[in-house]
Design an enzyme around this catalytic site. Structure first.
Site, mmCIF file in Angstrom:
data_model
loop_
_atom_site.group_PDB
_atom_site.id
_atom_site.type_symbol
_atom_site.label_atom_id
_atom_site.label_comp_id
_atom_site.label_asym_id
_atom_site.label_seq_id
_atom_site.Cartn_x
_atom_site.Cartn_y
_atom_site.Cartn_z
ATOM 1 N N SER A 141 0.843 -1.196 0.000
ATOM 2 C CA SER A 141 0.000 0.000 0.000
ATOM 3 C C SER A 141 0.871 1.235 0.000
ATOM 4 O O SER A 141 1.964 1.238 0.586
ATOM 5 C CB SER A 141 -0.896 0.013 1.241
ATOM 6 O OG SER A 141 -1.542 1.266 1.391
ATOM 7 N N TYR A 155 -2.968 -1.049 10.188
ATOM 8 C CA TYR A 155 -2.994 -1.503 8.791
ATOM 9 C C TYR A 155 -1.700 -1.102 8.081
ATOM 10 O O TYR A 155 -1.073 -1.928 7.404
ATOM 11 C CB TYR A 155 -4.193 -0.907 8.069
ATOM 12 C CG TYR A 155 -4.133 -1.060 6.566
ATOM 13 C CD1 TYR A 155 -4.427 -2.273 5.956
ATOM 14 C CD2 TYR A 155 -3.760 0.016 5.749
ATOM 15 C CE1 TYR A 155 -4.359 -2.419 4.579
ATOM 16 C CE2 TYR A 155 -3.689 -0.121 4.371
ATOM 17 C CZ TYR A 155 -3.984 -1.337 3.795
ATOM 18 O OH TYR A 155 -3.906 -1.484 2.433
#
Length: 250
Positions: A141, A155
């Site tokens: 990400s 996350y």
């Protein structure tokens, strides 16, 4: 003949979103695709049907990740359909987490179990099935390297861990001619970002403004990068973190 003709791919979390886009693209390139899903069998079958409708070959594998023995169970299911894998895409993941003040140990353990532990042991248990000259592609990400978003701290931490896994694994598998890379999407239009993009006033415009290209990403934007790394054209790229954020980090 497609670029991946005669090869077998396994894409985790391929029933929807970015994973489905990757699975469909690899299928169009000629790979036989294992479409992994956690719970949504119907969605996985839709992905398989879409690949087959486009002239490709695919099969579904249902195993919930983040539980003890998940990697072994996944490969046992895979072995019922294929005798080896050339392209492994670790895409499955929990795409959000609560902020520091709200997250409890159960949620923290769960997001790390799915996003970090599962890919690690899927690779470990799959080493004997992964063919020499193959590919491992981990979906990271942009949050692993961009400006901090503290509400998604846990996350983001998992994706940072996944990137270290990519870096070090490339050295482990390099002698076998296997490349290992991370691909890092930005904001992509999927059901995971639907609330942000479609349910928040001005959300789409704000997300588009983050990109140097002035638009919100599509699943194909990420799938095409993965397809390059999976192809022979990506043979000299390994241990890399590939920015697929549309210039959101510039």
């Amino acid at each position: 003949m497609g670029a991946l003709a005669g090869r077998t791919a396994l894409v985790t979390g391929a029933s929807r979103g970015i994973g489905r886009g990757i699975a469909e693209r690899l299928g169009r390139d000629g790979a036989r695709v294992g479409v992994h899903y956690g719970r949504n069998e119907a969605a996985a079958k839709e992905t398989v049907a879409a690949i087959e409708a486009a002239g490709g070959s695919a099969f579904a594998i249902g195993v919930e990740l983040g539980l003890p023995g998940d990697a072994e169970a996944l490969w046992e299911e895979f072995d019922r359909h294929a005798d080896g894998v050339d392209v492994l895409v670790n895409n499955a993941g929990i795409g959000t987490s609560s902020a520091l003040g709200q997250i409890d140990e159960e949620e923290y353990d769960r997001v790390f179990a799915v996003n970090v532990k599962a890919p690690h042991f899927i690779v470990k248990r799959g080493l004997g099935r992964l063919r020499d000259g193959g590919r491992v592609i981990n979906i990271s990400s942009g949050l692993a390297r961009t400006a901090a978003m503290p509400d998604l701290m846990a996350y983001s931490m998992t994706k940072g861990a996944l990137d270290v896994f990519t870096r070090d694994l490339s050295k482990v598998l390099g002698p076998r001619g296997i490349t290992v890379n991370s691909v890092a999407p930005g904001i992509i239009d999927t059901d995971n970002t639907a609330e942000l993009l479609h349910g928040t006033e001005g959300g789409w415009a704000q997300a588009a403004a983050l990109s140097a290209l002035g638009r919100v990403g599509e699943t194909a934007d990420v799938a095409d990068v993965v397809a390059f790394l999976a192809s022979d054209g990506g043979r000299w790229v390994t241990g890399s973190w590939v920015d697929a954020t549309g210039g959101s980090l510039t």
